[in-house]
Design an enzyme around this catalytic site. Structure first.
Site, PDB file in Angstrom:
ATOM      1  N   HIS A  62       0.828  -1.207   0.000  1.00  0.00           N
ATOM      2  CA  HIS A  62       0.000   0.000   0.000  1.00  0.00           C
ATOM      3  C   HIS A  62       0.864   1.260   0.000  1.00  0.00           C
ATOM      4  O   HIS A  62       1.252   1.763   1.046  1.00  0.00           O
ATOM      5  CB  HIS A  62      -0.913  -0.033   1.237  1.00  0.00           C
ATOM      6  CG  HIS A  62      -1.938   1.054   1.273  1.00  0.00           C
ATOM      7  ND1 HIS A  62      -2.985   1.030   2.163  1.00  0.00           N
ATOM      8  CD2 HIS A  62      -2.101   2.190   0.551  1.00  0.00           C
ATOM      9  CE1 HIS A  62      -3.742   2.105   1.988  1.00  0.00           C
ATOM     10  NE2 HIS A  62      -3.214   2.829   1.011  1.00  0.00           N
ATOM     11  N   HIS A  64       1.526   5.205  -2.247  1.00  0.00           N
ATOM     12  CA  HIS A  64       1.088   6.180  -3.252  1.00  0.00           C
ATOM     13  C   HIS A  64       2.349   6.899  -3.733  1.00  0.00           C
ATOM     14  O   HIS A  64       2.826   7.799  -3.050  1.00  0.00           O
ATOM     15  CB  HIS A  64       0.122   7.193  -2.645  1.00  0.00           C
ATOM     16  CG  HIS A  64      -1.104   6.583  -2.033  1.00  0.00           C
ATOM     17  ND1 HIS A  64      -2.304   6.512  -2.692  1.00  0.00           N
ATOM     18  CD2 HIS A  64      -1.311   6.003  -0.827  1.00  0.00           C
ATOM     19  CE1 HIS A  64      -3.209   5.927  -1.905  1.00  0.00           C
ATOM     20  NE2 HIS A  64      -2.628   5.608  -0.764  1.00  0.00           N
ATOM     21  N   ARG A  66       2.559   8.595  -6.493  1.00  0.00           N
ATOM     22  CA  ARG A  66       2.150   9.890  -7.072  1.00  0.00           C
ATOM     23  C   ARG A  66       2.450  10.102  -8.548  1.00  0.00           C
ATOM     24  O   ARG A  66       2.258  11.218  -9.039  1.00  0.00           O
ATOM     25  CB  ARG A  66       2.782  11.048  -6.280  1.00  0.00           C
ATOM     26  CG  ARG A  66       2.517  11.032  -4.775  1.00  0.00           C
ATOM     27  CD  ARG A  66       1.055  11.106  -4.457  1.00  0.00           C
ATOM     28  NE  ARG A  66       0.801  11.392  -3.039  1.00  0.00           N
ATOM     29  CZ  ARG A  66      -0.358  11.130  -2.444  1.00  0.00           C
ATOM     30  NH1 ARG A  66      -1.352  10.569  -3.129  1.00  0.00           N
ATOM     31  NH2 ARG A  66      -0.546  11.422  -1.173  1.00  0.00           N
ATOM     32  N   ASN A  96      -4.910   6.290  -7.305  1.00  0.00           N
ATOM     33  CA  ASN A  96      -5.383   7.678  -7.290  1.00  0.00           C
ATOM     34  C   ASN A  96      -4.308   8.655  -7.751  1.00  0.00           C
ATOM     35  O   ASN A  96      -3.977   9.616  -7.075  1.00  0.00           O
ATOM     36  CB  ASN A  96      -5.922   8.064  -5.906  1.00  0.00           C
ATOM     37  CG  ASN A  96      -4.923   7.812  -4.792  1.00  0.00           C
ATOM     38  OD1 ASN A  96      -4.015   7.015  -4.924  1.00  0.00           O
ATOM     39  ND2 ASN A  96      -5.093   8.518  -3.685  1.00  0.00           N
ATOM     40  N   ASP A 304       1.031   2.673   3.695  1.00  0.00           N
ATOM     41  CA  ASP A 304       0.171   3.747   3.172  1.00  0.00           C
ATOM     42  C   ASP A 304       1.002   5.017   2.988  1.00  0.00           C
ATOM     43  O   ASP A 304       0.568   6.113   3.347  1.00  0.00           O
ATOM     44  CB  ASP A 304      -1.049   4.001   4.064  1.00  0.00           C
ATOM     45  CG  ASP A 304      -2.103   4.858   3.361  1.00  0.00           C
ATOM     46  OD1 ASP A 304      -1.931   5.156   2.159  1.00  0.00           O
ATOM     47  OD2 ASP A 304      -3.096   5.229   4.018  1.00  0.00           O
TER      48      ASP A 304
HETATM   49 ZN   LIG Z   1      -3.675   4.787   0.876  1.00  0.00          ZN
END
Ligand SMILES: [Zn+2]
Length: 441
Positions: A62, A64, A66, A96, A304
């Protein structure tokens, strides 16, 4: 050319135990292990690892990173450098980004970027939207489908239970959820007398919102017999519910910031730097999360890692974006916890390496075993150091754990047999490969 390498005399760690062994790496793979001095091999190089611990590389399911779209916050090169420095040899990145990863072409573009720039192994979640349902049933080499049930960074919100139902019905992959009930969040935002401070964050994003979404997703997973992975669990309520539910379809994750920090005391100084979704909660929840991890109710930990610039994070609440960096500090924080006799190194390897490999069916990684890829972390458990944001590889340049004294640090990280990180410095070249995920669910 990697050649062959004999790692001599390290304490080799698995979830089952720790023993001193020699490990022979030929090319990208672990060829053979054995008691010290017993391997009949001819190695191009030897590495004296006596006194050090050899762990399987961490699989951080997990992050990100970017890219594409938010490269000023992080990109695949900087994010994967941070990973390598933190002992993480495989990451799964979330969809995302901008554009979001919702079509096969987006996935292909990200994998092409990672093949060029990533220092460690990679794969990517596909995001579910109300408009890409046909894609979710396609065979793809991905760890899973990501569903945002509550709004967070980006615009991949699924707040319609009917759409969620369809996602579970058609998906050919594991479904990973950000479980916060959007309707509850919106209602709280409207009804509460908000103060415009970080306290609002906890009052809006309640344990009830988390439990409501988690249990709805679980209901659908069980009904449609699909694998569900609940991301970043934060509440004692969810833990108690999962403990009695005991479904073979459901696994879950906890994040370092939710077990190492608690509100209000632990986050007061951090203010909006500590704004994350779901929020950092009280000590009571924090303790319940540790207990759930130790009992196996929660199976894995992932970072995360969700970096933003310091300037972005220092905007007043609620404009400050949610998320904090963490891929580089997760393993060191856990090593410190080992020193405090709260947990064992064997448990750390179970939660960070073996279980993620098992849950996501990662082929040939997550263990130090003959025939496995040589994704390895050599750890010096005696090095004491102070975590400093400016010393980390992430573009963020800050950390919620600034000034924390920790003991234990990765000194060398090997990815597919190549040493990519050594004593604070990146060496060699980006050596990441696409992590292969076992057959459909
Ligand atoms: Zn996340």
């Amino acid at each position: 050319v990697t050649g062959s390498l004999l790692i001599e005399g390290a304490q080799v760690v698995s979830s089952q135990g720790t023993r001193i062994q020699d490990v022979f790496v030929d090319g990208q793979r672990i060829q053979v292990l054995g008691d010290p001095g017993t391997l009949q091999v001819r190695a191009d190089r030897t590495l004296d690892a006596r006194g050090l611990y050899l762990l399987p590389g961490v699989i951080d399911a997990h992050v990100h990173f970017r890219q594409p779209g938010y490269e000023w916050k992080e990109d695949l090169a900087s994010g994967s450098r941070a990973a390598a420095a933190g002992g993480v040899t495989t990451f799964f990145d979330m969809p995302n980004t901008s554009p979001p990863t919702v079509h096969l072409s987006d996935l292909r573009d990200k994998k092409e970027l990672a093949a060029k720039h990533s220092w460690v192994n990679y794969n990517f979640f596909l995001g579910a939207t109300p408009h890409n349902l046909p894609v979710l049933s396609e065979p793809m080499n991905i760890p899973g489908i990501k569903v945002f049930m509550g709004s967070s960074t980006g615009d991949l919100l699924i707040d319609d239970p009917q759409v969620l139902r369809q996602i579970f019905m058609v998906s050919a992959h594991l479904i990973a959820v950000h479980a916060e009930d959007e309707a509850t969040l919106v209602a709280n935002q409207k009804q509460l007398k908000l103060t415009g401070t970080m306290e609002d964050h906890l009052r809006i994003r309640t344990p009830e919102a988390a439990l409501k979404a988690s249990s709805l997703a679980a209901e659908m997973a069980i009904h449609f017999k699909k694998r569900l992975h609940i991301l970043h669990l934060t509440t004692a309520q969810e833990v108690a519910w999962l403990k009695q539910l005991k479904s073979p379809w459901i696994t879950s994750e906890v994040c370092p910031h939710h077990v190492f920090l608690s509100a209000p005391k632990g986050v007061a100084r951090l203010n909006t730097l500590a704004k994350v979704n779901p929020p950092i909660r009280s000590e009571e929840h924090q303790m319940a999360l540790w207990a759930a991890l130790k009992s196996g109710t929660i199976q894995t930990m992932a970072s995360d890692h969700a970096p933003h610039t310091r300037a972005e994070k220092e905007r007043p609440y609620p404009e400050a974006p949610s998320g904090m960096p963490g891929v580089e500090t997760m393993l060191p924080l856990m090593l410190q916890q080992v020193h405090q006799n709260e947990i064992s190194l064997n448990q750390v390897v179970g939660w960070l390496c073996e279980k993620p490999a098992e849950i996501f069916r990662v082929q040939g990684r997550g263990k130090i075993q003959e025939g496995y890829q040589a994704d390895l972390v050599l750890v010096d458990m005696e090095t004491e150091w102070v975590i400093q944001g400016t010393q980390l590889q992430s573009k963020a340049g800050w950390t919620a754990f600034e000034g924390w004294k920790v003991k234990g640090r990765p000194v060398m990280t090997f990815v597919n047999g190549t040493c990519v990180y050594r004593n604070g410095t990146m060496v060699s070249m980006p050596a990441g490969q696409e992590a292969r995920i076992g057959g459909p669910s």
